[in-house]
Design a protein around this motif. Sequence first.
Motif, short mmCIF file in Angstrom:
data_model
loop_
_atom_site.label_atom_id
_atom_site.label_comp_id
_atom_site.label_asym_id
_atom_site.label_seq_id
_atom_site.Cartn_x
_atom_site.Cartn_y
_atom_site.Cartn_z
N ALA A 61 -2.92 -4.56 2.47
CA ALA A 61 -1.59 -5.38 1.89
C ALA A 61 -1.22 -6.40 3.09
O ALA A 61 -0.83 -7.59 2.90
CB ALA A 61 -0.74 -4.60 1.29
N TRP A 62 -1.29 -5.69 4.20
CA TRP A 62 -0.72 -6.47 5.34
C TRP A 62 -1.73 -7.64 5.75
O TRP A 62 -1.07 -8.65 6.19
CB TRP A 62 -0.85 -5.37 6.62
CG TRP A 62 0.27 -4.37 6.29
CD1 TRP A 62 1.23 -4.26 5.57
CD2 TRP A 62 -0.01 -3.12 7.13
NE1 TRP A 62 1.85 -2.84 5.59
CE2 TRP A 62 0.83 -2.24 6.40
CE3 TRP A 62 -0.77 -2.65 8.03
CZ2 TRP A 62 1.28 -0.78 6.83
CZ3 TRP A 62 -0.77 -1.10 8.35
CH2 TRP A 62 0.61 -0.29 7.85
N ARG A 78 1.76 -8.85 2.77
CA ARG A 78 2.63 -8.12 2.03
C ARG A 78 2.75 -6.56 2.48
O ARG A 78 2.06 -5.97 3.14
CB ARG A 78 1.82 -8.01 0.37
CG ARG A 78 1.88 -9.45 -0.10
CD ARG A 78 0.98 -9.26 -1.55
NE ARG A 78 0.41 -10.35 -1.92
CZ ARG A 78 -0.85 -10.65 -2.62
NH1 ARG A 78 -1.09 -9.60 -3.42
NH2 ARG A 78 -1.26 -11.87 -2.95
N PRO A 79 3.84 -5.91 1.89
CA PRO A 79 3.79 -4.49 1.99
C PRO A 79 2.90 -3.66 1.19
O PRO A 79 2.19 -4.08 0.37
CB PRO A 79 5.35 -4.13 1.81
CG PRO A 79 5.71 -4.99 0.81
CD PRO A 79 4.95 -6.22 1.02
N ASP A 80 2.68 -2.26 1.58
CA ASP A 80 1.78 -1.71 0.99
C ASP A 80 2.59 -1.43 -0.48
O ASP A 80 3.93 -1.50 -0.90
CB ASP A 80 2.22 0.09 1.46
CG ASP A 80 1.09 0.87 1.00
OD1 ASP A 80 0.27 0.61 0.43
OD2 ASP A 80 0.93 2.23 1.37
N ASN A 81 1.61 -1.19 -1.63
CA ASN A 81 1.64 -1.27 -2.90
C ASN A 81 2.05 -2.58 -3.52
O ASN A 81 2.87 -2.92 -4.60
CB ASN A 81 2.72 -0.27 -3.44
CG ASN A 81 2.63 1.10 -2.62
OD1 ASN A 81 1.49 1.60 -3.41
ND2 ASN A 81 3.37 1.63 -2.12
N GLY A 82 1.79 -3.75 -2.46
CA GLY A 82 2.10 -4.85 -3.01
C GLY A 82 1.12 -5.93 -3.42
O GLY A 82 0.92 -7.07 -3.50
N GLU A 97 -4.57 4.04 -4.70
CA GLU A 97 -3.05 4.03 -5.10
C GLU A 97 -3.02 5.01 -6.50
O GLU A 97 -3.41 6.18 -6.35
CB GLU A 97 -2.27 2.65 -5.21
CG GLU A 97 -2.65 2.11 -4.05
CD GLU A 97 -1.73 0.69 -4.00
OE1 GLU A 97 -0.57 0.61 -4.78
OE2 GLU A 97 -2.06 -0.30 -3.40
N TYR A 152 -2.97 1.92 -10.43
CA TYR A 152 -2.59 0.67 -11.16
C TYR A 152 -2.24 0.72 -12.46
O TYR A 152 -2.21 -0.10 -13.11
CB TYR A 152 -3.56 -0.40 -10.88
CG TYR A 152 -3.93 -0.70 -9.32
CD1 TYR A 152 -3.00 -1.61 -8.55
CD2 TYR A 152 -4.76 0.07 -8.57
CE1 TYR A 152 -3.18 -1.64 -7.06
CE2 TYR A 152 -4.88 0.00 -7.39
CZ TYR A 152 -4.14 -1.12 -6.59
OH TYR A 152 -4.37 -1.19 -5.24
#
Length: 247
Positions: free
Chosen positions: A29-30, A34-38, A64, A67
């Motif tokens: 994500a980075w 984006r942040p985690d879970n993004g 995760e 989804y």
Amino acid sequence: MPNPWDVGSARALAQMGFPALATTSAGFAWTLGRPDNGVALDEALAHLRAIAGAVDVPVNADFEGGYAVEPDGVAANVMAAVSTGIAGLSIEDSSGDADEPLFDFDLAVARIRAARQAIDESGTGVLLTGRSEGFVVGRPDLDETIRRLRAYADAGADCLYAPRIGSVDQIEAIVAAVHPKPVNLLINAPFTTVGEAAGLGVRRISVGGTLARTAWDGFLQAAREIADDGTFSRFTALPDVDGLLGR
């Protein structure tokens, strides 16, 4: 089983001789800002395909929460994930709801059972890890974590994982509770070693997004020096990345 965040880091780790790798949802994500879970499902699937296709060692997917919330959705998405070439995947029980950060117990178990059924129907033999996130989301209840991990084992999880546990007593309790199924330990701080963890009965170690964070640390410190001081002192003794990836 360290965690690369892109194809380059995956190839570098494989060249070091690690027998298996695992993706990191946060690290990936980075790379997208984006942040985690993004990350969306289609992006995650493309990422899994790229990492699994880049190395000759087994790759476990940080999938995760599958989804999806409902078991049918988890099953459908797991079926898509196992077609990417991964050797394993994990399903976690965090809900994303600040008031109720873990899925209801029965729903969480049903989600693992659905993932198990999807893998079995796929015929791929992908290894299923059941994750309980209480210590991540502010519910550090060891008894509840063990209750969930045992239920996930009974529902078909091959490996059990409780991120952010960090004491010898906690590790030993979880290993004993789910025996003979293996336990994955997250090491994201220098609280133990590979040898010590193995001595406690841990059979798999991952580092989550911590390798990615160490890379970000070097980048940010060097960039901050340029911005603040106009100097470049960190530009010394750097690795030959072209040489590494050109092997």
